[in-house]
Enzyme design. Structure first.
Site, PDB file in Angstrom:
ATOM      1  N   CYS A  85     -82.551  44.367  53.832  1.00 46.96           N
ATOM      2  CA  CYS A  85     -83.524  45.295  54.413  1.00 46.96           C
ATOM      3  C   CYS A  85     -84.733  45.466  53.500  1.00 46.96           C
ATOM      4  O   CYS A  85     -85.491  44.518  53.318  1.00 46.96           O
ATOM      5  CB  CYS A  85     -82.846  46.620  54.759  1.00 46.96           C
ATOM      6  N   HIS A 175     -77.855  45.556  57.182  1.00 46.02           N
ATOM      7  CA  HIS A 175     -77.143  46.117  56.024  1.00 46.02           C
ATOM      8  C   HIS A 175     -75.671  45.701  56.012  1.00 46.02           C
ATOM      9  O   HIS A 175     -74.814  46.485  56.449  1.00 46.02           O
ATOM     10  CB  HIS A 175     -77.214  47.641  56.073  1.00 46.02           C
ATOM     11  N   GLU A 177     -73.670  45.793  53.670  1.00 42.04           N
ATOM     12  CA  GLU A 177     -72.894  46.687  52.789  1.00 42.04           C
ATOM     13  C   GLU A 177     -72.379  47.918  53.532  1.00 42.04           C
ATOM     14  O   GLU A 177     -71.552  48.657  53.002  1.00 42.04           O
ATOM     15  CB  GLU A 177     -73.744  47.101  51.579  1.00 42.04           C
TER      16      GLU A 177
HETATM   17  N1  GLN Z   1     -83.331  50.526  55.607  1.00 42.92           N
HETATM   18  C1  GLN Z   1     -84.367  50.052  54.955  1.00 42.92           C
HETATM   19  O1  GLN Z   1     -84.245  49.473  53.869  1.00 42.92           O
HETATM   20  C2  GLN Z   1     -85.702  50.282  55.588  1.00 42.92           C
HETATM   21  C3  GLN Z   1     -86.834  49.518  54.956  1.00 42.92           C
HETATM   22  C4  GLN Z   1     -88.125  50.305  55.099  1.00 42.92           C
HETATM   23  N2  GLN Z   1     -88.447  50.496  56.484  1.00 42.92           N
HETATM   24  C5  GLN Z   1     -89.261  49.599  54.364  1.00 42.92           C
HETATM   25  O2  GLN Z   1     -90.124  49.078  55.001  1.00 42.92           O
HETATM   26  O3  GLN Z   1     -89.298  49.571  53.166  1.00 42.92           O
END
Ligand code: GLN
Length: 192
Positions: A85, A175, A177
């Site tokens: 992410c 994610h 994890e």
């Molecule tokens: N769950 C997340 O890691 C979201 C990432 C976040 N929206 C970003 O752009 O940094």
């Protein structure tokens, strides 16, 4: 013993630590966790995990503390990284956002928050290359990969790449994890 560094600027550090411990145990490896907030720790790590959170904050901290070049050296030495992410955004070559300073570990361009407001968070049964059954993928304000460049696309959602691999680096928009399923960790760290 596997020494696993978890970038611990912010985000779901505990969940990552638990997930790599669980994955290690399933592969008969005892895991020691090192939380990375300062420079000097990454060189001792066998593998690195880059959690979600806020990519602007994480990238700024990694550059400010001198951790960014150590992570680049880790990858140049062929040692594995799993970036999830915001971690994927930080690992990218281009986040199309001046507030993020990406590390260029993956030759990809990402779009932050790509799956729209009404779907800020969702779970999908995601087919992933190399896995027999779909993976329970949790997306939270997730990025998508706009251009995978030289990276190999491992999964797509809504026609957009959401998991890639390039050399020792695996990046996911979701994610892994946050689920008990350790198969993405296997792909990142334990497949020979
Ligand atoms: N769950 C997340 O890691 C979201 C990432 C976040 N929206 C970003 O752009 O940094």
């Amino acid at each position: 013993m596997l020494t696993a560094g978890v970038v611990a600027v912010q985000g779901d550090v505990t969940e990552h630590a638990e997930a790599i411990r669980r994955a290690g145990a399933e592969h008969d490896r005892e895991t020691e966790i090192v939380e990375i907030r300062t420079s000097g720790l990454v060189p001792d790590c066998d593998v690195l995990l880059m959690p979600g959170g806020e990519s602007t904050t994480i990238s700024r901290h990694l550059h400010g503390e001198g951790i960014a070049p150590e992570i680049r050296d880790h990858v140049a030495a062929g040692k594995p990284v799993l970036a999830t992410c915001a971690g994927l955004i930080v690992a990218s070559a281009d986040a199309r956002d001046d507030r993020v300073e990406p590390l260029g570990l993956l030759d990809v361009t990402v779009d932050r928050n790509a799956f729209g407001r009404q779907k800020d968070s969702f779970e999908a049964r995601l087919p992933v290359d190399g896995l027999d059954d779909p993976f329970p993928a949790v997306f939270i304000r997730a990025p998508a990969i706009a251009d995978a460049g030289a990276a190999e696309v491992l999964a797509e959602w809504d026609g957009r790449p959401v998991a890639v691999r390039q050399g020792p680096v695996v990046g996911t928009a979701f994610h892994p994890e946050l689920t008990p399923d350790t198969r993405v960790h296997r792909v990142a760290f334990f497949d020979d």
